[in-house]
Design a protein around this motif. Structure first.
Motif, mmCIF file in Angstrom:
data_model
loop_
_atom_site.group_PDB
_atom_site.id
_atom_site.type_symbol
_atom_site.label_atom_id
_atom_site.label_comp_id
_atom_site.label_asym_id
_atom_site.label_seq_id
_atom_site.Cartn_x
_atom_site.Cartn_y
_atom_site.Cartn_z
ATOM 1 N N ASN A 119 29.582 -27.526 1.565
ATOM 2 C CA ASN A 119 30.683 -28.297 1.725
ATOM 3 C C ASN A 119 30.723 -28.089 3.283
ATOM 4 O O ASN A 119 32.212 -27.302 3.562
ATOM 5 C CB ASN A 119 31.623 -28.280 0.488
ATOM 6 C CG ASN A 119 33.386 -29.142 1.176
ATOM 7 O OD1 ASN A 119 33.219 -29.828 1.554
ATOM 8 N ND2 ASN A 119 33.549 -28.735 0.319
ATOM 9 N N PRO A 120 30.825 -28.615 4.415
ATOM 10 C CA PRO A 120 31.069 -27.859 6.074
ATOM 11 C C PRO A 120 32.733 -28.154 5.942
ATOM 12 O O PRO A 120 32.938 -27.811 7.146
ATOM 13 C CB PRO A 120 29.815 -29.345 6.688
ATOM 14 C CG PRO A 120 29.166 -29.299 5.068
ATOM 15 C CD PRO A 120 30.110 -29.621 3.973
ATOM 16 N N ASP A 121 33.359 -28.765 4.868
ATOM 17 C CA ASP A 121 34.502 -29.488 5.600
ATOM 18 C C ASP A 121 35.500 -29.162 4.656
ATOM 19 O O ASP A 121 35.984 -29.535 3.376
ATOM 20 C CB ASP A 121 34.821 -30.296 5.671
ATOM 21 C CG ASP A 121 35.912 -31.113 6.855
ATOM 22 O OD1 ASP A 121 37.140 -29.757 6.638
ATOM 23 O OD2 ASP A 121 36.101 -32.357 6.678
ATOM 24 N N THR A 123 38.398 -27.748 2.020
ATOM 25 C CA THR A 123 39.910 -27.188 1.894
ATOM 26 C C THR A 123 40.036 -25.839 2.092
ATOM 27 O O THR A 123 39.329 -24.960 1.450
ATOM 28 C CB THR A 123 40.310 -28.225 1.558
ATOM 29 O OG1 THR A 123 40.416 -27.441 -0.305
ATOM 30 C CG2 THR A 123 40.404 -29.678 0.991
ATOM 31 N N ALA A 152 33.895 -22.311 9.421
ATOM 32 C CA ALA A 152 33.609 -23.700 9.107
ATOM 33 C C ALA A 152 34.435 -25.238 10.250
ATOM 34 O O ALA A 152 33.456 -26.479 10.671
ATOM 35 C CB ALA A 152 34.602 -24.535 8.226
ATOM 36 N N ALA A 153 35.572 -24.838 10.351
ATOM 37 C CA ALA A 153 35.708 -25.544 11.805
ATOM 38 C C ALA A 153 34.564 -25.718 13.410
ATOM 39 O O ALA A 153 34.117 -27.152 14.027
ATOM 40 C CB ALA A 153 37.410 -25.856 12.333
ATOM 41 N N ARG A 156 31.131 -27.416 12.438
ATOM 42 C CA ARG A 156 32.024 -28.399 12.672
ATOM 43 C C ARG A 156 31.322 -29.146 13.587
ATOM 44 O O ARG A 156 30.738 -30.420 14.422
ATOM 45 C CB ARG A 156 32.730 -29.210 12.018
ATOM 46 C CG ARG A 156 32.723 -29.528 10.351
ATOM 47 C CD ARG A 156 33.520 -29.672 9.640
ATOM 48 N NE ARG A 156 34.842 -29.611 9.763
ATOM 49 C CZ ARG A 156 35.796 -28.544 9.506
ATOM 50 N NH1 ARG A 156 35.006 -28.208 8.823
ATOM 51 N NH2 ARG A 156 37.165 -28.871 9.852
ATOM 52 N N GLU A 157 32.479 -28.794 14.799
ATOM 53 C CA GLU A 157 32.272 -29.138 16.583
ATOM 54 C C GLU A 157 31.297 -29.380 16.779
ATOM 55 O O GLU A 157 30.736 -29.491 17.385
ATOM 56 C CB GLU A 157 33.444 -28.475 17.130
ATOM 57 C CG GLU A 157 34.551 -28.836 16.647
ATOM 58 C CD GLU A 157 35.482 -27.422 17.660
ATOM 59 O OE1 GLU A 157 34.960 -26.998 18.640
ATOM 60 O OE2 GLU A 157 37.232 -27.621 17.715
#
Ligand code: FES
Ligand code: FES
Length: 159
Positions: A119-121, A123, A152-153, A156-157
């Motif tokens: 789960n790359p994003d 909560t 994680a952020a 994703r970037e």
């Protein structure tokens, strides 16, 4: 009791060892393969300090027998960095001071990497839930969660 011969793959390398049928994977990793990153905090599946992945699934290596590793793909904390280049999670743990004594840290890194692969994003709630099986008596958890969320952020970037 006669020893059993086990062939398995740890962090991409094929390895073999002889073990008692009752020995845990954790003891085999630490005592036979000198991979001492995974720690024994409880030995009963409650603390997560011994976390590794087996064929991509996060497991407590204190609850798995060494003989059950036959033919499996094991990943431990020693395989997280790329040579001397730290994984982004490891860098963030340093940046956020997300460790103190470090006993829990290998298991948390393994668990957090497993989370971000699935789960790359996540909560914050999902990250806290995923890591609920990894106990830390030192940090209060917030720094750990901030390090994981920021990693994680960043990943994703970069993707
Ligand atoms: S040592 Fe395995 S869960 Fe605590
Ligand atoms: S840093 Fe000490 S148990 Fe987590």
């Amino acid at each position: 009791m006669s020893k059993l011969h086990v062939t398995t793959t740890v962090n991409g390398d094929e390895v073999e060892y002889l073990c008692d049928p009752r020995e845990t994977l954790l003891d085999c990793l630490r005592d036979k393969l000198n991979l001492t990153g995974a720690k024994e905090g409880c030995g009963t599946g409650d603390c997560g300090a011994c976390s590794v992945t087996v064929d991509g699934r996060l497991v407590c290596s204190c609850l798995m027998l060494g003989v059950e590793a036959e033919g499996k793909q094991i990943e431990t904390v020693e395989g997280i960095a790329d040579g001397y280049v730290l994984h982004p999670l490891q860098k963030k743990f340093i940046e956020y001071a997300a460790l103190q004594c470090g006993v829990c840290t290998p298991g948390i890194l393994v668990a957090a990497k497993s989370l971000l692969e699935k789960n790359p994003d996540p909560t914050e709630e999902e990250a806290r839930y995923w890591l609920a099986g990894n106990l830390c008596r030192c940090t209060g958890y917030d720094k750990i969660i901030r390090a994981v969320m920021d990693t994680a952020a960043e990943l994703r970037e970069a993707s």
